[in-house]
Design a protein around this motif. Structure first.
Motif, PDB file in Angstrom:
ATOM      1  N   SER A 169       5.178  -2.890   1.491  1.00 36.09           N
ATOM      2  CA  SER A 169       6.278  -3.517   2.235  1.00 36.09           C
ATOM      3  C   SER A 169       6.615  -4.888   1.654  1.00 36.09           C
ATOM      4  O   SER A 169       5.738  -5.725   1.463  1.00 36.09           O
ATOM      5  N   GLY A 170       7.875  -5.097   1.357  1.00 37.05           N
ATOM      6  CA  GLY A 170       8.304  -6.397   0.848  1.00 37.05           C
ATOM      7  C   GLY A 170       7.834  -6.716  -0.556  1.00 37.05           C
ATOM      8  O   GLY A 170       7.890  -7.882  -0.962  1.00 37.05           O
ATOM      9  N   MET A 171       7.383  -5.720  -1.319  1.00 40.30           N
ATOM     10  CA  MET A 171       6.965  -5.981  -2.700  1.00 40.30           C
ATOM     11  C   MET A 171       8.067  -6.692  -3.472  1.00 40.30           C
ATOM     12  O   MET A 171       9.242  -6.375  -3.325  1.00 40.30           O
ATOM     13  N   GLY A 225      13.559  -3.995   2.652  1.00 39.72           N
ATOM     14  CA  GLY A 225      12.221  -3.523   2.351  1.00 39.72           C
ATOM     15  C   GLY A 225      11.755  -4.039   0.999  1.00 39.72           C
ATOM     16  O   GLY A 225      11.854  -5.228   0.702  1.00 39.72           O
ATOM     17  N   MET A 226      11.285  -3.132   0.174  1.00 47.26           N
ATOM     18  CA  MET A 226      10.780  -3.508  -1.148  1.00 47.26           C
ATOM     19  C   MET A 226      11.889  -4.153  -1.971  1.00 47.26           C
ATOM     20  O   MET A 226      13.018  -3.676  -1.997  1.00 47.26           O
ATOM     21  N   GLU A 227      11.557  -5.256  -2.671  1.00 47.42           N
ATOM     22  CA  GLU A 227      12.543  -6.028  -3.420  1.00 47.42           C
ATOM     23  C   GLU A 227      12.273  -6.056  -4.913  1.00 47.42           C
ATOM     24  O   GLU A 227      12.948  -6.783  -5.654  1.00 47.42           O
ATOM     25  N   GLY A 228      11.303  -5.306  -5.401  1.00 50.36           N
ATOM     26  CA  GLY A 228      11.031  -5.264  -6.833  1.00 50.36           C
ATOM     27  C   GLY A 228       9.671  -4.673  -7.102  1.00 50.36           C
ATOM     28  O   GLY A 228       8.887  -4.408  -6.190  1.00 50.36           O
ATOM     29  N   VAL A 261      -0.976  -2.308   2.816  1.00 54.42           N
ATOM     30  CA  VAL A 261      -1.603  -2.577   1.527  1.00 54.42           C
ATOM     31  C   VAL A 261      -0.524  -3.054   0.557  1.00 54.42           C
ATOM     32  O   VAL A 261       0.586  -2.527   0.511  1.00 54.42           O
ATOM     33  N   GLY A 262      -0.829  -4.112  -0.188  1.00 50.11           N
ATOM     34  CA  GLY A 262       0.132  -4.622  -1.165  1.00 50.11           C
ATOM     35  C   GLY A 262       1.347  -5.286  -0.556  1.00 50.11           C
ATOM     36  O   GLY A 262       2.357  -5.490  -1.244  1.00 50.11           O
ATOM     37  N   ARG A 263       1.287  -5.658   0.697  1.00 52.85           N
ATOM     38  CA  ARG A 263       2.402  -6.331   1.363  1.00 52.85           C
ATOM     39  C   ARG A 263       2.771  -7.610   0.597  1.00 52.85           C
ATOM     40  O   ARG A 263       1.916  -8.427   0.254  1.00 52.85           O
ATOM     41  N   ARG A 264       4.055  -7.769   0.249  1.00 51.19           N
ATOM     42  CA  ARG A 264       4.586  -8.928  -0.471  1.00 51.19           C
ATOM     43  C   ARG A 264       3.901  -9.144  -1.819  1.00 51.19           C
ATOM     44  O   ARG A 264       3.808 -10.269  -2.316  1.00 51.19           O
TER      45      ARG A 264
END
Length: 272
Positions: free
Chosen positions: A114-116, A141-144, A93-96
């Motif tokens: 993941s990857g936000m 992983g998450m970027e922001g 959920v909410g990937r990128r």
């Protein structure tokens, strides 16, 4: 204008890829066109109209009435607008996610956020393994952005976190902050084994003295820094918590020295 609403007709028989149901992807499409989009992942994939009743017109404000642990990639790639799910969701959920807001009024599966890149993802219930973490083969992983779990997270929360803030409010499983590159991971409640293992940089903030840190973290006393007050104010302004997390004089550990890490673990002292 009423929100574009997808009302669940029945629990799906297969896992669904809902990444196509975002404001950007649906802009300019009529209800008939939306109903014909393929979301199933089996040999004979289900269409949107097979699973949902579609009402409303405001494509920038999307609501899912009803949820399922088979709702994968919901809100993936969201760049603007608002999406709300009245129930559980599946994996990624909410990937990128790069903008807008995504709210889950239930629990989520693995790799949530993941990857936000930016935006806000809030999960009212619990989250599975690898919260904000990378998929296999990815180096970060998450970027922001801001990722909030108001329940508990499972193992490897914040794996390879690079930027942004993750807040978990009812504790988490093992290896929280595993391989963190930077960013901030906030945890209230108990943590599992080897918290901060192989952490390189970044900040891990706890509402209590750590009990299960990797043994290669070093105590650093009580640093006199303004960061704790500033970040407490940020958490309260964002309505993540309603009282200070760290207090005026937090304790600190540095590490993980097993990887020459320059990360920090700040925690509220019991007597503060």
């Amino acid at each position: 204008m009423k929100a574009l609403t997808f009302s669940l007709l029945a629990q799906p028989d297969e896992r669904l890829d809902l990444s196509c149901l975002t404001p950007a992807a649906l802009a300019g499409l009529a209800d008939v066109q939306i109903a014909k989009l393929r979301i199933g992942t089996s040999r004979n994939p289900a269409l949107v109209g097979d699973v949902f009743r579609i009402t409303g017109k405001d494509v920038n404000n999307i609501v899912f009435e009803g949820g399922s642990s088979r709702f994968d990639k919901l809100g993936a790639g969201l760049s603007a607008g608002a999406v709300r799910v009245m129930g559980d969701v599946g994996n990624q959920v909410g990937r990128r996610l790069s903008g807008g807001t995504l709210y889950v009024d239930g629990s989520a599966g693995t790799h949530a956020g993941s990857g936000m890149i930016n935006g806000r993802l809030e999960i009212k219930g619990n989250a599975g393994d690898y919260l904000g973490g990378p998929l296999a083969g990815e180096t970060a992983g998450m970027e922001g952005g801001l990722l909030i779990v108001r329940g508990k997270a499972a193992d490897y929360a914040g794996d390879r976190l690079r930027r942004g803030t993750i807040a978990i409010l009812k504790g988490c499983g093992n290896y929280a902050g595993y391989r963190m590159i930077a960013g901030t991971l906030v945890i209230t409640g108990r943590t599992g084994a080897m918290t901060g293992y192989l952490m390189k940089r970044g900040s891990l903030l706890l509402d209590r003295p750590p009990e299960n840190l990797s043994p290669t973290f070093m105590p650093c006393g009580e640093p006199d820094i303004a960061f704790s007050h500033v970040f407490d104010r940020f958490l309260m302004d964002e309505k993540i918590i309603d009282k200070p997390l760290l207090g005026p004089k937090p304790g600190k550990y540095g590490g993980d020295t097993a990887v020459s890490g320059k990360g920090e673990v700040l925690f509220r002292q019991r007597y503060r």
